[in-house]
Design an enzyme around this catalytic site. Structure first.
Site, PDB file in Angstrom:
ATOM      1  N   ARG A  44       0.735  -1.099  -0.047  1.00 58.29           N
ATOM      2  CA  ARG A  44      -0.082   0.203  -0.064  1.00 58.29           C
ATOM      3  C   ARG A  44       0.903   1.288  -0.063  1.00 58.29           C
ATOM      4  NH1 ARG A  44      -2.340  -4.305  -0.493  1.00 58.29           N
ATOM      5  NH2 ARG A  44      -4.256  -4.793   0.410  1.00 58.29           N
ATOM      6  N   ARG A  73     -16.603  -6.410 -23.264  1.00 67.85           N
ATOM      7  CA  ARG A  73     -16.521  -7.638 -23.881  1.00 67.85           C
ATOM      8  C   ARG A  73     -15.769  -7.527 -25.478  1.00 67.85           C
ATOM      9  NH1 ARG A  73     -20.801 -12.291 -22.475  1.00 67.85           N
ATOM     10  NH2 ARG A  73     -20.343 -12.268 -20.158  1.00 67.85           N
ATOM     11  N   ASP A 107     -13.151   1.503   5.243  1.00 68.84           N
ATOM     12  CA  ASP A 107     -12.651   1.813   4.043  1.00 68.84           C
ATOM     13  C   ASP A 107     -13.618   1.663   2.962  1.00 68.84           C
ATOM     14  OD1 ASP A 107     -12.918  -0.832   3.819  1.00 68.84           O
ATOM     15  OD2 ASP A 107     -10.952  -1.461   3.592  1.00 68.84           O
ATOM     16  N   ASN A 136     -20.525 -18.587 -28.561  1.00 65.14           N
ATOM     17  CA  ASN A 136     -21.327 -18.244 -27.312  1.00 65.14           C
ATOM     18  C   ASN A 136     -20.732 -17.088 -26.895  1.00 65.14           C
ATOM     19  OD1 ASN A 136     -23.206 -18.288 -25.000  1.00 65.14           O
ATOM     20  ND2 ASN A 136     -21.236 -18.631 -23.904  1.00 65.14           N
ATOM     21  N   ASP A 137     -19.559 -16.824 -27.192  1.00 65.50           N
ATOM     22  CA  ASP A 137     -18.818 -15.577 -26.713  1.00 65.50           C
ATOM     23  C   ASP A 137     -19.356 -14.319 -27.084  1.00 65.50           C
ATOM     24  OD1 ASP A 137     -16.746 -14.399 -24.721  1.00 65.50           O
ATOM     25  OD2 ASP A 137     -15.638 -14.047 -26.489  1.00 65.50           O
ATOM     26  N   ARG A 149       1.256  -0.487   8.227  1.00 68.52           N
ATOM     27  CA  ARG A 149       0.583   0.561   8.924  1.00 68.52           C
ATOM     28  C   ARG A 149      -0.376   0.243  10.182  1.00 68.52           C
ATOM     29  NH1 ARG A 149      -1.194  -1.487   4.390  1.00 68.52           N
ATOM     30  NH2 ARG A 149      -3.444  -1.554   5.180  1.00 68.52           N
ATOM     31  N   CYS A 209     -20.997  -4.532 -23.296  1.00 73.49           N
ATOM     32  CA  CYS A 209     -20.552  -4.852 -24.667  1.00 73.49           C
ATOM     33  C   CYS A 209     -19.165  -4.063 -24.742  1.00 73.49           C
ATOM     34  CB  CYS A 209     -21.604  -4.088 -25.482  1.00 73.49           C
ATOM     35  SG  CYS A 209     -21.258  -4.400 -27.262  1.00 73.49           S
ATOM     36  N   THR A 210     -18.927  -3.022 -23.874  1.00 67.67           N
ATOM     37  CA  THR A 210     -17.731  -2.222 -24.046  1.00 67.67           C
ATOM     38  C   THR A 210     -16.711  -3.066 -23.479  1.00 67.67           C
ATOM     39  OG1 THR A 210     -18.716  -0.081 -23.652  1.00 67.67           O
ATOM     40  CG2 THR A 210     -16.174  -0.374 -23.097  1.00 67.67           C
TER      41      THR A 210
END
Length: 1002
Positions: A8, A592, A530, A761-762, A469, A589-590
């Site tokens: 971190r 994939r 967090d 199918n993809d 931390r 859609c974006t």
């Protein structure tokens, strides 16, 4: 570099800075509370070595803020008593003790020297040594308030002045010419660049002369393009690439302490703050003079000593401005007097705040990252003291008691300490901030009396990445519940502390645990969470039960601390931008098929991991348990399974070789064949109906990749995918890259005919669904039947902090290859891990600072109610020396007809009237407020609506409210539940009106 331990922190400082820090040597003189805080932060953050110097014996007042000391150490040297516990914080840091004086020869061995609780004469002498030999020098002191001075020498170069990462943007096109014109893929990115910014380039195809070039200056044009200099002789630009800002170093010059004493440059945000800082500067000078003359500091709340300090301040030589001119500023004698009266104390929160800032300045000196203070910082919390005009304090109430709280009693008195010890607080979260808060609670004595206590709630377990931390955890605690470990550690700090750990998270599912009975015993809540979703929930519970809320958060060197008091301040509201960022999502859609950013590629890779190695295993295991027979699956489910499980294999894998065959097939499917099929349906020259190119702007035309085992990313993808596939099937894997290269040479690339039905199918737009006919479905059914007959599969749960399990390797390489397909500049491993794991950059200094700020507000919640003007919200940015505190807003008053309320108000139906019918309740509300109820809800359940039919209304109105709630929700009130919370809307209201809840007492 132990990247897991410092993960971190690396996101805040970067690898080059961390490497410099790990080789640094620091001398720290003074091990009271402030010195302990500085030391703790430096050791947690991994400096090379820390030498402690403090020959003075431990005394009672030290224990109010020095958490490495205990009653058993009284009389021992503070440095020697602190060394062992300090060293256990981080075994990689050498912690030693120097018992002699601080000499010029000693200073030569260090890069940074820090003095705390030192006399002015010593400060001047050591600063002279340090300037002579180029050693960076700091002075830090707390006397009820804090003072910090930095001297990094005449010419100190800051290599990386800001915390912000260099700007980067994807390139759409670069013209040949003088000047060359660069068009960004996302035009909005141009707003982040400014005329004169230096930039460089990478990943460009075609105009390769720009890649890794000497930094060039840019000019931003009105059309959001960038002039980047002469490109006339360069090759023609083809595609891809990224433009990256090159940060400019800055040089600062510091004055030596003897000059800076009379000509102080102070950190302040306004002219009013400058004047106050100058007055506090004079108060410190007068305190040094008092000690020189009297051989002791002023006594707590002694008016005679305080008046002498004021006289000494009046007699001081006036301060000078930047040009040496005398400053015509009137001394604020009331401020100086108040400082003197409270200066004998030592407060844990003040030590935490200054210790954090001082440690950050040490890191700046070592790493040359972030701008150092210029040069004095003053911070006071005199708002914690009683308001002006209250009864004069009795000095006897502030005299030492020979107890661990003497340092705090010297400021607030013994009566205050007694009240503090009987408070009971709930601490939600035992992470980095939670550990610091709990440490502070132990030191101040919160809940250390008979009827008080602290309850710590956290469901998480200690991980190795926590140790840099989270102060209360040690390596042997890894795997244990955080709440339990923190509670045990807090008791070691203060054996009188009554602390109870609970390992249940605070959310709607645990309201039977954290219910009416629990909250009735709590005086307040401290939240160290967090996520904004969790914060909103805890804040809502505090509003419901009318409990004050102390809340803090950090991100890198940014930090905030807030206080919310019933009826006095506004309620908690998460920042809109920050809250929205938690819920960021992208169109499927974006992700994939049309990614345009590295975030898109990483989300796609993360989804790949889930589908391939978790969801598929869980689905097949359900089949094995006879919950679902494969033959009964519908089409979409059936088509998903062969894609993610079967791949190019005909049967379940039996060997490591089978897993490699599957992984190679999946590489070919995702990064070659799948892209070719996408381009078959959306060719590079495809246009929309209006003639606009389909592949334009953010939608980048992809290119298929050719597998090459000599490329590291290609090889590591197959290695990680094959190992994960083996893990899922209970087979042995292999980390041997050389052996894998040899095996891949023997394996042919998969036949496209084997990939076609998988890809069908993809592409969810039914682009290739015709290829998946009855015959293929039959074969897949048969294969899946065979697959489900073996041993159960092992679903893999993504773990971001284990670098040996191939999880992060798979996601990073998959995203990188995807980025190559689409000409998107990939992120490096660290950045990818941060994005995918939603890792919040964190560092010990900011954590300690905000915990200290919360501790100051806690003081104000003890004793008599304080006015709004006493409380403070705080905000800081340690990288850029920004510190701001302000009075919270009062709650907004809302009004509807004659009804007025704030977020803290509620309508109440007293106990004893719980046998009311709904009809009598509505009549009661109309009689009391003159309003007709339109709708009544209990949670999401609708109890009444004025729009219902008369028959339905009559039925509901005739029922007792408690019976109606049980009938509609199907649940009876929990045992011990004291109220039903109902939501109301009234006839004639506006849509956005939020009425106060109705508390129907049981």
């Amino acid at each position: 570099m132990d990247e897991e331990l410092y993960s971190r922190q690396l996101y805040v400082l970067g690898l080059p800075a961390m490497e410099r820090i790990q080789g640094a040597k620091v001398l720290l003189s003074g091990l009271r509370g402030l010195g302990a805080e500085v030391a703790k932060n430096l050791v947690l953050m991994g400096i090379g070595s820390l030498t402690l110097h403090d020959p003075h014996p431990t005394c009672w007042p030290d224990l109010a803020a020095q958490f490495f000391l205990s009653e058993q150490d009284l009389g021992r040297s503070r440095a020697e008593a602190s060394q062992e516990l300090l060293a256990k914080l981080n075994e990689a840091v050498q912690v030693c003790v120097h018992t002699g004086d601080i000499t010029e020869d000693l200073v030569l061995h260090f890069q940074v020297v820090v003095l705390t609780a030192s006399k002015l004469e010593e400060q001047l002498e050591v600063d002279t040594f340090c300037r002579k030999h180029g050693v960076h020098f700091l002075v830090a002191d707390t006397r009820g308030l804090v003072q910090l001075f930095c001297d990094f020498g005449k010419d100190f170069t800051v290599q990386d002045p800001t915390e912000a990462e260099p700007l980067t943007a994807a390139i759409q096109h670069i013209s040949q010419g003088s000047p060359g014109i660069l068009t960004l893929r996302e035009q909005a990115d141009a707003h982040h660049f400014h005329n004169g910014d230096l930039v460089t380039f990478s990943g460009i195809e075609g105009m390769v002369e720009l890649n890794n070039c000497v930094p060039r200056s840019v000019q931003v044009q009105e059309d959001r393009t960038l002039k980047i200099g002469d490109t006339t002789t360069f090759s023609r630009y083809l595609r891809g690439g990224v433009i990256t800002e090159v940060k400019k170093p800055k040089t600062v010059s510091h004055e030596p302490l003897d000059i800076a004493l009379l000509q102080p440059r102070v950190v302040a945000q306004s002219s009013q703050e400058v004047r106050r800082a100058h007055c506090l500067h004079q108060a410190f000078r007068a305190l040094h003079k008092f000690q020189e003359l009297s051989g002791r500091p002023p006594k707590p709340w002694d008016p005679v000593d305080a008046e002498m300090v004021v006289d000494l301040a009046r007699a001081l030589e006036p301060l000078k401005g930047a040009e040496g001119e005398p400053l015509e500023e009137q001394l604020d004698e009331v401020l100086v007097r108040t400082v003197a009266l409270s200066s004998a104390g030592g407060l844990s929160p003040m030590a935490a705040i200054l210790g954090a800032v001082a440690a950050q300045e040490v890191l700046k000196a070592i790493s040359r990252k972030f701008m150092p203070l210029d040069q004095w910082l003053y911070f006071d919390a005199l708002d914690c003291l009683p308001e002006d005009g209250e009864s004069s304090p009795n000095p006897g109430d502030y005299a030492p008691r020979g107890c661990r709280y003497d340092g705090q009693i010297a400021v607030f008195g013994a009566g205050f300490q007694e009240k503090l010890s009987h408070k009971h607080y709930l601490l939600v979260g035992a992470g980095a901030i939670g550990c610091e808060l709990l440490k502070g609670f132990a030191l101040v004595g919160l809940g250390a009396g008979g009827s008080g206590g602290v309850t710590v709630a956290d469901m998480d377990h200690v991980e190795r990445s926590n140790l840099s931390r989270q102060f209360l955890f040690r390596p042997q605690d890894i795997g244990r519940p955080k709440a339990e470990v923190a509670a045990e550690a807090a008791r070691r700090l203060n054996s009188d502390l009554i602390v109870t750990p609970l390992t249940y998270q605070l959310d709607p599912t645990t309201e039977h645990i954290y219910g009416d009975k629990f909250f009735s015993s709590v005086d307040g809540v401290a939240a160290a969470l967090d996520s904004f979703q969790a914060r909103r929930y805890v804040a809502a519970r505090c509003t419901h039960y009318l409990k004050p809320l102390l809340e803090a958060g950090t991100k890198g060197t940014w930090g905030s601390a807030c206080v919310f008091v019933p009826y006095l301040t506004e309620g908690y509201r998460a920042p809109a931008s920050a809250a929205a960022s938690e819920d960021t999502s992208y169109p499927i859609c974006t992700i994939r098929h049309f990614p345009s950013t590295v975030e898109h590629t990483l989300q796609w890779a993360r989804d790949e991991f889930e589908g391939l190695f978790r969801l598929s295993a869980e689905t097949i295991n359900r089949h094995q348990q006879a919950l679902t027979r494969p033959a009964d699956l519908d089409g979409p489910q059936m088509l998903t399974l062969p894609q993610v499980v079967l791949g190019v294999l005909k049967e379940r894998p039996q060997t490591w070789r089978d897993c490699v065959v599957w992984a190679l097939g999946h590489w070919q499917l995702r990064f070659h064949y799948g892209i070719k099929q996408l381009l078959r349906h959306f060719p590079p020259d495809k246009a929309l109906e209006d003639g606009t190119p389909f592949w334009l702007g953010p939608r980048q035309c992809p290119q298929p990749l050719e597998f090459d085992a000599s490329q590291d990313v290609h090889l590591l993808f197959v290695l990680s995918a094959a190992n994960l596939y083996a893990q899922m099937h209970g087979l042995p894997g292999s980390p041997d890259q050389t052996a894998l290269k040899g095996l891949l040479k023997l394996l042919p690339l998969p036949d496209p005919q084997d990939l076609a039905p998988i890809f069908a199918n993809d592409l969810e737009l039914s682009l290739a669904s015709a290829e998946f006919g009855p015959e293929q479905l039959k074969k897949l059914h048969e294969a899946l039947e065979t697959w489900s007959m073996g041993a159960p599969l092992e679903p893999l749960i993504f773990e971001k902090d284990n670098d040996s399990n191939f999880h992060v390797d798979f996601v990073v390489t998959a995203a990188s290859l995807r980025a190559q397909n689409y000409g998107i500049p990939p992120a490096n491993r660290a950045k990818s891990k941060q994005i995918v794991g939603r890792i919040i950059p964190a560092i010990a200094t900011t954590t300690a600072a905000v915990a200290g700020l919360v501790g100051l507000e806690l003081y104000k919640l003890v004793g008599e109610p304080r006015p709004l003007s006493a409380f403070r919200h705080s905000y800081l940015h340690l990288a850029e020396n920004y510190f701001s505190r302000w009075v919270p807003r009062a709650p907004d008053i809302q009004k509807f007809h004659d009804l007025k309320w704030t977020c803290w108000d509620r309508l109440e139906v007293p106990a004893g009237q719980h046998k009311r019918t709904l009809e009598s309740l509505l009549a009661h509300l109309q009689e009391l407020h003159g309003l007709r109820v339109r709708m009544l809800l209990h949670g999401p359940a609708l109890l009444y609506s004025a729009g219902w039919s008369p028959e339905k209304q009559a039925h509901h109105l005739s029922l007792r409210v408690t019976d109606l709630v049980q009938q509609v929700t199907g649940r009876a009130p929990e045992p011990g539940q004291r109220v039903l919370v109902l939501e109301l809307s009234f006839e004639g209201e506006e849509e956005d009106t939020a009425f106060p809840p109705l508390h129907y007492e049981l």
